[in-house]
Design a protein around this motif. Structure first.
Motif: not given
Lengths: 413, 480
Positions: B191-195, B198-203
């Motif tokens: 979140x801090x790096x502003x992804x 979808x990418x957060x979903x991937x995590x």
């Protein structure tokens, strides 16, 4: 006082051999390794030509316990005796000193060697286990009617005097006499117990008493084999080549010996002429001169015809040479080779070409490749490591043959 | 050797040693000494001192090896065999001289104190050590005897597990982050790096979220095909590795500590002259440098002496002056909070390195050549190399970065390259062991000669690919 002392108890020393189970298992694993490396072991010079009950110490590379470790030649820190200076040589690379400390993280990939004791006999067993030969017992050997004799087997009532079984005959007379007396006694109960003269007591042998040995024909099959080792000892056969040849002969002899009750060895050395020699001369005497392979084959045929009648002997012939032969000799060689393959169970030609040697003369291998006989094989040996695989390949032929023979029992010879 | 003493003598001496131990304030577990012969000693060493240990052929190998070295006189049997347990158990070899027995007992008390107080051992649960190893042994024996499992199957797993046993987390004192903590950390970072969403979903699908160093445990928990007994074997091997890890981490500081105290105790015992003379000889044999190698006794004692010297402002005459009480507390604190790496980092100075004649050697054309000595310019380099190569530093850091590569449950490991290359032949075989346990394709990424090397092992066997990467040779090839 702060501590508890457990005094030494000798009974503990039995208990302390708690490593025995793990040691046993380790030994078993080493033996498996030995089996896997049999080719290496066999190519070790020391084994060839030993007595079979001699114990051989075979060094086996330790079974490694692999882990992720760093390579050996990384820079490292060590201590000196004081005053160590830059550029000083402090050791040879590649000779690592064992595992680091307690061996827990055994992390230097140095080689450990463990010695196992095996007798040659065991080793050969292992070797042939490795060969995965079909069950040797059920394999039809070329058995030879070695003896035709007779064996006694029971008795019969007619026969010739010479076969008379005296003991049985006497026994049957006694039996008859005993019965006769009983009958007589029954007929004349308490009647006058006459004074009987010697004459009346006579109880002669009767024809019915006679027993003769019965004879059964007894044919003993014997399986004799002879291994004819033919080697080129011309000038071009150096020590290495001879050694390779010797290893091959050794294996062949051991193999043949396993299968037959009696195995003999014949050594024929040839250059341009052939001689039958003893083992020592065969392998050790340096020779010189050119090569006429046919002379060796001719000699082999002579020896076989003289002493080892092919109808009585299983003949295995093997010829080792480096393959240079006089051009003019080739037709004769092929002719004799044909004859040899007719009298032999298995006949082989091994061409020894250590790597790096220059082949000159006539490459016999090619000629022999065209040579058609079902019991003939050629092998090409280029080095120590080749011996075992090539020997296996050589025996492959024998295996195939024996299975075909099996299907056709009439041809057992 | 004719023994001119009996058990009563030992007890008498032990009593005096223990008095000193208490006087000096060492804090020990109850101590037990077992009198044994050399075969028993070898047996103890084979199983790392454990009175009961599960069977495995590698112990047979280790025994044969030690025994051969001993029989041929290449290597003696160490005087001491002491295990970290409560009560602390040590072996005394009955053929040793009285002096050696006294020395050993004094030395053992040093280790005992260290085991009890050093932080790296705090997780080893010393009270239960003996019982735990016994339980492990019983369980593994029962698997071997179970007709549906048997020796071969157990060995297959143990062989593989042993090869990976030390691939585990380094510092047990630092608590591992739980799965949830890892997840929230990753989400926060994303979140801090502003992804993007979808990418957060991937995590959340990534596993493991953070590189996992406990390879055996990861396999145990994530290979569903393992049976219960197989998982148990992995647990056992992992637990034993954890038990031994602190001893690898504290070899130098621990031996130094024990040497420091045996010297202190021996010097205060007012030994008869003959015993005292023998003590001096033995002590010097133990703590002398071994040229071409590293003697932890030597380095450890030198560092402890250095600490003392700095504190006192001058070197103490150990034979006559006893340790002043004012430095005791400091030393006790160090033995509690340091392990080899930090111990060396904090207390190894240039003078000590020079005294120890530590140097760095490199291979040049089949010879080990001294490349750096403890001089003004390079002593720091030598020191750093020492720190990085001792104990767990000798074990490459390899962690699992992905347990589900390509969605095919391929296991991916990365070697944290620090300039040292992996031994390729060993890496390949170890990978095969890893495959045995994981049951699916395994990948290992490392570096070799400036290029990235990737090994993979699956049912078709081993494949290796190397990738040129920022290699100066590349420029050379490019104009072809």
């Amino acid at each position: 006082m702060g501590a508890v002392f457990r005094p030494y108890s000798p009974s503990d020393s039995l208990q302390s051999d708690r490593t025995s189970g793990d040691r046993q298992r380790h030994k078993e694993k080493l033996r498996e390794v030995l089996k896997g490396n049999i080719a290496d072991v066999i190519s070790e010079q020391s084994i060839i030509g030993r007595d079979s009950d001699q114990i051989i110490k075979v060094p086996i590379k330790g079974i490694k316990e692999y882990r992720f470790i760093y390579g050996q030649n990384q820079p490292r820190v060590a201590q000196g005796n004081g005053g160590t200076e830059e550029g000083q040589v402090v050791g040879k690379a590649g000779q690592e000193q064992g595992d680091g400390g307690d061996g827990k993280a055994g992390n230097s990939p140095g080689e450990d060697y463990y010695e196992t004791d095996v007798t040659l006999e065991e080793l050969i067993d292992l070797m042939f286990e490795d060969l995965e030969l079909p069950d040797l017992e059920s394999k039809p050997l070329r058995a030879i009617e070695a003896e035709y004799t007779h064996k006694r087997s029971g008795t019969k009532r007619v026969g010739i005097r010479a076969h008379l079984d005296k003991k049985r005959t006497a026994k049957s007379r006694l039996r008859r006499k005993f019965v006769q007396e009983k009958i007589d006694n029954a007929r004349q109960p308490l009647e006058e117990i006459k004074e009987t003269g010697e004459e009346e007591n006579r109880f002669p042998f009767n024809q019915r008493d006679f027993r003769y040995h019965r004879h059964k024909p007894d044919i003993r099959y014997e399986s004799n084999a002879v291994v004819v080792c033919i080697m080129d000892t011309s000038g071009s056969m150096n020590v290495m080549k001879k050694y390779l040849a010797r290893s091959f002969f050794f294996l062949l002899y051991q193999f043949v010996r396993l299968k037959y009750q009696q195995t003999e060895l014949v050594f024929i050395a040839h250059d341009t002429i052939a001689r039958e020699v003893n083992e020592d001369d065969f392998f050790h005497r340096g020779e010189s001169g050119g090569t006429m392979i046919s002379s060796g084959y001719q000699k082999a045929l002579e020896v076989i015809n003289d002493r080892y009648d092919p109808t009585l002997w299983n003949v295995y012939a093997f010829h080792c040479s480096d393959g240079d032969n006089f051009q003019e000799d080739i037709p004769r060689t092929m002719e004799f080779a044909k004859k040899l393959s007719e009298v032999c169970n298995l006949f082989g030609y091994g061409e020894i070409k250590p790597e790096g040697t220059v082949a000159w003369g006539t490459p016999m291998l090619e000629k022999f490749d065209d040579f058609e006989a079902e019991n003939f094989t050629t092998v090409c040996i280029t080095g120590k490591a080749d011996i075992w695989p090539k020997f296996k390949a050589f025996l492959q032929k024998e295996r195939e043959r024996s299975t075909t023979i099996h299907a056709d029992p009439e041809s057992w010879g | 050797m004719v023994r001119n003493y009996n058990l009563q003598d030992l007890e008498k001496w032990e009593e005096r040693i223990f008095e000193k131990v208490q006087e000096f304030g060492l804090d020990c577990y109850p101590q037990e000494f077992e009198i044994c012969d050399h075969i028993q000693m070898l047996g103890m060493m084979t199983y790392h001192g454990m009175p009961s240990h599960y069977p495995h052929w590698s112990f047979g190998k280790s025994f044969e090896r030690t025994k051969t070295l001993y029989d041929y006189g290449v290597q003696g049997i160490p005087y001491e065999m002491v295990i970290n347990s409560n009560p602390c158990i040590a072996g005394l070899m009955r053929d040793n001289s009285l002096c050696l027995q006294i020395l050993t007992m004094a030395h053992v008390y040093g280790h005992n104190d260290f085991f009890k107080n050093n932080f790296t051992f705090s997780h080893t649960r010393a009270d239960r050590t003996i019982a735990r190893f016994k339980a492990h042994a019983d369980r593994i024996r029962s698997y071997i005897e179970d007709p549906s499992i048997g020796l071969k199957a157990v060995e297959r797993i143990l062989d593989a597990a042993h090869s990976l046993s030390f691939q585990c987390r380094r510092n047990q004192a630092v608590k591992a982050r739980s799965g949830e903590q890892q997840l929230s950390r990753a989400l926060k970072a994303a979140e801090e790096s502003g992804n993007s969403e979808q990418e957060i979903e991937k995590i959340s699908h990534k596993f493991p979220l953070e590189p996992e160093e406990n390879i055996l445990l990861f396999i145990r928990d994530h290979n569903a095909r393992l049976t219960e007994w197989e998982k148990d074997l992995l647990t056992i091997v992992h637990e034993e590795a954890l038990y031994f890890q602190p001893q690898m981490e504290t070899k130098i500081i621990n031996e130094g500590w024990a040497c420091y105290w045996h010297r202190e105790i021996m010097n205060s015992l007012e030994l008869p002259t003959d015993i005292h003379m023998e003590f001096l000889v033995r002590h010097n044999q133990v703590v002398r440098p071994i040229p071409g190698d590293i003697n932890p006794y030597n380095i450890g004692l030198a560092l402890w002496d250095r600490i003392e010297e700095k504190e006192l402002g001058k070197a103490r005459d150990h034979a006559h002056d006893r340790q002043p009480a004012n430095i005791r507390e400091l030393m006790f604190e160090i033995r509690e909070v340091d392990r080899d790496t930090s111990f060396i980092r904090r207390f190894m100075d240039r003078e000590t390195m020079e005294k120890l004649d530590l140097f760095q050697a490199e291979v040049q054309q089949n010879d080990w050549i001294v490349s750096k000595t403890a001089n003004e310019e390079s002593w720091q380099d030598v020191k750093n190399l020492l720190i990085n190569s001792i104990g767990l530093g000798a074990i490459p850091r390899i962690s699992i970065v992905d347990g589900d590569c390509d969605g095919a449950r391929t296991l991916k490991l990365v070697h944290e390259f620090d300039g040292r290359e992996l031994e390729a032949s060993y890496a390949e075989k170890t990978l095969e062991h890893l495959y045995t346990l994981w049951g699916r394709k395994v990948l290992l990424e490392t570096r070799m000669k400036n290029s990235v090397a990737r090994y993979s092992f699956d049912d078709t066997g081993l494949t290796m690919t190397a990738e040129m990467n920022e290699d100066p040779a590349r420029a050379y090839f490019s104009h072809w």
